[in-house]
Scaffold this motif. Structure first.
Motif, short mmCIF file in Angstrom:
data_model
loop_
_atom_site.label_atom_id
_atom_site.label_comp_id
_atom_site.label_asym_id
_atom_site.label_seq_id
_atom_site.Cartn_x
_atom_site.Cartn_y
_atom_site.Cartn_z
N ALA A 381 -2.45 -11.73 -9.69
CA ALA A 381 -1.85 -13.02 -9.33
C ALA A 381 -2.94 -14.05 -9.05
CB ALA A 381 -0.95 -12.84 -8.11
N ARG A 385 -3.47 -17.59 -10.93
CA ARG A 385 -3.48 -18.81 -10.14
C ARG A 385 -4.72 -19.64 -10.45
NH1 ARG A 385 -2.52 -16.16 -5.60
NH2 ARG A 385 -0.27 -16.13 -5.77
N ASN A 434 4.55 -5.41 -3.27
CA ASN A 434 4.18 -4.69 -2.04
C ASN A 434 5.31 -3.78 -1.54
OD1 ASN A 434 1.61 -5.65 -1.71
ND2 ASN A 434 2.15 -7.27 -0.29
N TYR A 435 6.51 -3.99 -2.02
CA TYR A 435 7.68 -3.27 -1.48
C TYR A 435 8.01 -2.01 -2.27
CZ TYR A 435 8.33 -7.91 0.58
OH TYR A 435 8.15 -9.09 1.24
N ASP B 130 -5.32 -17.61 3.33
CA ASP B 130 -4.35 -16.51 3.29
C ASP B 130 -3.14 -16.78 4.18
OD1 ASP B 130 -5.64 -14.95 1.44
OD2 ASP B 130 -6.64 -13.66 2.90
N ALA B 332 -0.40 -10.23 5.82
CA ALA B 332 0.87 -10.20 5.09
C ALA B 332 1.05 -8.87 4.36
CB ALA B 332 0.92 -11.37 4.10
N GLN B 333 -0.02 -8.37 3.75
CA GLN B 333 0.09 -7.10 3.03
C GLN B 333 0.36 -5.95 4.01
OE1 GLN B 333 -3.35 -5.94 0.73
NE2 GLN B 333 -2.20 -4.41 -0.44
N ALA B 336 4.00 -6.12 4.97
CA ALA B 336 4.89 -5.76 3.87
C ALA B 336 5.11 -4.26 3.79
CB ALA B 336 4.31 -6.28 2.55
N HIS B 352 12.59 -7.58 6.58
CA HIS B 352 11.61 -8.61 6.23
C HIS B 352 11.40 -9.55 7.41
CE1 HIS B 352 9.91 -12.17 4.25
NE2 HIS B 352 9.58 -11.39 3.24
N ASP B 387 3.91 -20.05 -2.34
CA ASP B 387 4.39 -20.09 -3.74
C ASP B 387 5.27 -18.89 -4.07
OD1 ASP B 387 2.56 -18.04 -3.98
OD2 ASP B 387 1.25 -19.05 -5.42
N ASP B 389 7.39 -15.17 -1.94
CA ASP B 389 7.66 -14.43 -0.71
C ASP B 389 6.34 -14.22 0.04
OD1 ASP B 389 7.97 -12.38 1.17
OD2 ASP B 389 9.21 -11.12 -0.14
N LEU B 391 5.19 -12.22 2.08
CA LEU B 391 4.68 -10.86 2.29
C LEU B 391 4.30 -10.17 0.97
CD1 LEU B 391 7.08 -9.45 5.07
CD2 LEU B 391 5.01 -10.86 5.29
N GLU B 392 4.51 -10.86 -0.14
CA GLU B 392 4.23 -10.22 -1.43
C GLU B 392 2.76 -10.31 -1.81
OE1 GLU B 392 5.05 -8.23 -3.41
OE2 GLU B 392 7.19 -8.14 -3.78
N ALA B 393 2.31 -9.27 -2.52
CA ALA B 393 0.92 -9.20 -2.99
C ALA B 393 0.57 -10.40 -3.85
CB ALA B 393 0.72 -7.92 -3.80
N THR B 394 1.56 -10.91 -4.54
CA THR B 394 1.30 -11.92 -5.55
C THR B 394 1.42 -13.35 -5.02
OG1 THR B 394 3.60 -11.55 -6.16
CG2 THR B 394 1.95 -10.50 -7.53
N SER B 395 1.74 -13.51 -3.72
CA SER B 395 1.97 -14.84 -3.18
C SER B 395 0.75 -15.40 -2.47
CB SER B 395 3.14 -14.80 -2.18
OG SER B 395 4.31 -14.33 -2.81
N ALA B 396 0.74 -16.74 -2.36
CA ALA B 396 -0.35 -17.41 -1.63
C ALA B 396 0.18 -18.73 -1.08
CB ALA B 396 -1.53 -17.65 -2.55
#
Lengths: 472, 437
Positions: A381, A385, A434-435, B130, B332-333, B336, B352, B387, B389, B391-396
């Protein structure tokens, strides 16, 4: 690489046929038997556990080789991936598992683990990952210290890890041989060894060797010393290799005399394996400038670096890695814990991918090995980005075929291609989340972990302790 | 803890308004937002308005003119790390750039993180990017079971003094760590504790005469005695690191000997085995979700269900990240994992909303920030727009405010990223000539 496996395989078979080192041998002109060296004295005794033909249906699949199928099928027969596609033909009697809405991947590979060598509990008595008695210990083997009862193996299995490469630590310039394990519980390390997988040679550059030995007033005490000792040792290895090549030539053409057999040096024997392409170099190295020097060192003495490990600055030299066909095995975001990790960035893995080099997510950690999927997702990701456009299925190659390639096993594992070992993980959601966690894990087609039935291994150490058999 | 916390909050507000002078707090609104309040409530869709650096309202109403349109994105309070080394350590393995531990010092409890913290550390920017807005920065015990005083700092850029709560808590090691520091056994750690507290009480009774008649080998310096009086009297909370179930019980019993101790527990790997007792004692806990290995003989029962089980029993748990591998916490990770755990048969996780709460309002309360880590009227306007959730790995984070002041998300790492980005144009000159202008 294919040739390499064939070669190692042949050697292994040869060794099994031979009884003991230095005993039986070929007859020669002088009729004195020529001693034969057993190249595989601690051979794998692993055999796949029982499997039934199994078909996963309706699954979303990252195939590990860069492909993705939504709502597809994977068929496992006789421990191998038999077919993969939108729909596949399954033989009568196949067990079918409805994987609708779930995800399927090849078993996760960790190319950098110390499980078994630095097991938990992390007490001094268990600290077996570095032979810190000297900077050149190419003769030691990680497999000789693997404690199969390390509880960490079971945690990694619950996270979908089916193959791991256990390496000596990075205190030494030449740390010793690494070993590839199937992540199956066993009484012995031989029961875990990946059959016929090539050994690796762990090497290390940078801060660790010079700190460990410099602080004892020994060489190396600087990065200069690191390289001087690499070069001295490789020069010795080149000469050893030459001597043994001449000997083997004589054995081949029947002119060898047993009394002329060169002295065997176990340290040099490992390095000779590298020069001959049988043993793969896994090189701990953080900084871009040092990795570039190591690539030149490899050219100078005629060997290949299979992968740089940690490679925190790989993003600065992606082009050099691609040109050398050397992988970089990296963390997603570790940085700042030592000087040579200060320039770590969260886009390291995807930047290496974007330069066309072989990118790998690794752990080097008993906690990190449990979420190589999440680490991959983070880096993926972050790369996108930053303006890259890497598909999720490409990111899965970082724990798939790329990882398999670095340890010389890309023909056997790392992707769900027909004929490969059926190391398969069924996830309860997209593994790049992560879930998500594995529901079922198969190794060579045998179900080894099942969250529904509570099928999970409990190491001898954890028996009778508080929390025995917990979900962990 | 409440009296001290109120004071601390007052202090925090004052300091924040003062210290933020380089960038003034603005009045603004964020509309069309998926608002998760950090207090455990289910997310709502609506508008947040900010006045004078604090949240003035949260409503489902229409967007006021000029509002920032979040376009349905997740909006959360700034995350709060109840434990970090930020501003204390720039590079862990470079001793001159690492002020966490003072193992050659004669002083221990008196050591104050606020004296060392560096707001220009590049790690603060990375942490902010973060989504983390306030943290406790915590010294480590080096020479005694007492490690010194933690300070709570803001991640806001351009702040001369980042400390928003000083003397946030004292650090104390028991269990295996405390045993090693005290001389090799748990018994020594408790003897040390009781002797130090005895000395500190003597000091409190007669400050002027404390040194009179003491020998040179007295085991508590005046400065340390001064710090420990605050602990015994409950004016400074104490964070006790402890893992084994029996050790936890023993620590909880300390409240009988020292009834004013305002105690928090740290680590607590076997907390689930004694969760009811921790809950009954009303002692909050800082714990690491990923911890699931018997790393030592005091952590044999480690499981990722630990936190879920403690929360179910009524324990207040703040999620912390104490990785030695990186100096920036990955809150966050960590949080999660608790959500993931809830989906595994036989395991215990949390929702959550509860996971988010464990990295926002719960840690904030524990470190004396009862008006941060939450989206509620009157709270400090520490707000993150994500951008995805959170708590998601892919979010920032995409935009971030601290005390109502928008913060840059630029970091040293991102400058390195931009310099070496494969999708960027090659320069004829070496990369060293490339930097933002």
């Amino acid at each position: 690489m294919r040739n390499l496996i064939a070669l190692v395989g042949a050697l292994a078979v040869g060794a099994c046929a031979t009884a003991n080192a230095n005993q039986s041998g070929t007859a020669t002109a002088s009729s004195e038997p020529i001693p034969v060296i057993d190249k595989n004295p601690y051979a794998s005794t692993y055999r796949p556990y029982g499997s039934v033909p199994t078909l996963l249906t309706g699954a979303n699949i990252y195939d590990g080789a860069g492909g993705r199928i939504m709502g597809g099928q994977v068929l496992m027969v006789d421990g191998k991936v038999a077919a993969i596609g939108q729909t596949v033909e399954a033989p009568a009697g196949t067990e079918t598992i409805d994987a609708a809405g779930k995800w399927v991947t090849p078993g996760v590979i960790d190319v950098h683990s110390h499980l078994g060598d630095y097991p938990t509990p992390s007490v001094m008595a268990h600290s077996d990952g570095n032979e810190v008695s000297g900077p050149v210990t190419a003769e030691v083997h990680a497999e000789h210290a693997v404690w199969p009862q390390d509880p960490g193996f079971s945690r990694a299995l619950a996270a979908g890890v089916t193959t791991l490469h256990v390496l000596p630590g990075s205190a030494n310039l030449f740390g010793g041989r690494g070993v590839t394990l199937r992540n199956v519980p066993a009484r012995t390390v031989q029961g875990m060894k990946f059959p016929d997988a090539p050994y690796s040679l762990k090497m290390a550059c940078g801060e660790n060797p010079k700190r460990v030995y410099g602080s004892r007033g020994r060489m190396p005490a600087s990065r200069m010393g690191n390289f001087a000792l690499y070069r001295k040792t490789w020069q010795d290895a080149v000469e050893y290799d030459r001597k043994w090549d001449r000997w083997e030539e004589k054995v081949e053409n029947g002119t060898a005399k047993a009394s002329d057999m060169p002295d065997r040096n176990l340290q040099m024997e490992t390095l000779r394996g590298v020069l001959d392409g049988e043993i793969l170099v896994q090189n701990h190295c953080y900084r871009a400038d040092e990795m570039a020097l190591i690539l030149d060192l490899a050219k100078e003495f005629g060997y290949h670096v299979s992968a740089f490990h940690h490679a925190v600055e790989a993003y600065k030299i992606g082009d050099l890695l691609a040109e050398a066909d050397t992988c970089a095995a990296m963390w997603a975001d570790w940085w700042g814990f030592k000087m040579e990790s200060y320039d770590g960035i969260q886009e390291n893995i995807p930047f290496v991918e974007a330069e066309g080099a072989c990118a790998i997510t690794h752990s080097d950690d008993e906690i990190g090995i449990q979420r190589l999927n999440q680490e991959t997702a983070k880096a993926w990701a972050d790369g996108n980005r930053a303006g890259l456009n890497i598909p999720a299925e490409t990111a899965w190659t970082w724990v798939g075929v790329n990882a398999a390639k670095a340890i010389g096993l890309e023909d056997e594992i790392g992707s769900l291609e027909p004929g490969k070992r059926a190391d398969v993980v069924l996830w309860n959601g997209d593994p790049l989340s992560n879930y998500s966690r594995p529901e079922k894990v198969w190794i060579d087609g045998a179900l080894m972990y099942d969250v529904e039935t509570g099928m999970r291994p409990v190491s001898d150490f954890e028996l009778g302790q508080p929390g025995e058999g917990d979900t962990k | 803890m409440s009296r001290r916390s109120m004071l601390a909050s007052g202090l925090a507000a004052g300091l924040c308004a003062f210290a933020s002078s380089p960038l003034a707090a603005q009045d603004f609104a964020i509309s069309n937002a998926h608002i998760a309040d950090g207090l455990g409530g289910e997310p709502v869709h609506g508008t947040i308005t900010v006045r004078g650096g604090r949240i003035s309202s949260i409503s489902a109403g229409p967007a006021p003119a000029g509002a920032i349109d979040a376009d349905g994105a997740w909006v959360t309070p700034g995350l709060v790390a109840a434990y970090s080394v930020l501003g204390l350590a720039e590079v862990n393995a470079v001793s001159s750039a690492d002020d966490r531990e003072a193992d050659d010092s004669p002083y221990n409890a008196a050591l104050d993180a606020a004296d060392a913290v560096n707001p220009s550390s590049v790690a603060l920017g990375v942490t902010r990017a973060d989504g983390i807005t306030r943290v406790a920065t915590v010294p480590a015990p080096g020479n005694d079971i007492f490690g010194g005083k933690a300070a709570v700092i803001t991640m806001a850029e351009g702040v001369a003094d980042p400390v928003v709560v000083s003397d946030a808590f004292q650090v104390m090691a028991l269990g295996e760590g405390g045993a090693q520091l005290a001389g090799g056994a748990r018994t020594a750690a408790y003897a040390r504790l009781r002797d130090a507290f005895l000395e500190a009480r003597a000091f409190a009774r007669n400050r002027a005469g404390y040194d009179f008649g003491r020998t040179e080998d007295a085991l508590l310096t005046r400065a340390d005695a001064e710090a420990l009086v605050e602990v015994i009297e409950g004016r400074t909370p104490v964070l006790v690191s402890v893992h084994r179930a029996s050790d936890i019980r023993r620590v909880l019993a300390l409240k009988e000997e020292y009834p004013r101790l305002d105690m928090m527990l740290f680590g607590v790997s076997e907390g689930w085995l004694v969760a009811d007792e921790i809950a009954a004692a009303g002692v909050p806990v800082m714990a690491v979700p990923m911890m699931n290995l018997p790393v030592s003989f005091e952590a044999l029962a480690s499981t990722q269900s630990n936190i879920g089980r403690m929360i179910d029993a009524g324990v207040e748990v703040a999620v912390v990240d104490i990785g030695t591998s990186t100096i920036t916490p990955r809150l966050a990770q960590q949080a999660a994992q608790l959500v993931a755990q809830a989906r595994i048969p036989g395991a215990t996780g949390v929702t959550h909303a509860e996971a988010l709460k464990a990295i926002t309002s719960v840690p904030a309360d524990m470190i004396g920030l009862e008006d941060a880590g939450r989206l509620a009227p009157g709270a400090l306007a520490d707000i993150v727009i994500w951008d995805g959730d959170p708590l998601e790995a892919t979010s920032a984070p995409v935009r971030l405010f601290i005390g109502g002041v928008e913060q840059p998300l630029d970091t040293r790492q991102r400058r390195l990223r931009d310099r070496y980005n494969p999708s960027a144009q090659e320069s004829a000159l070496p990369p060293q000539y490339t930097r933002p202008r």
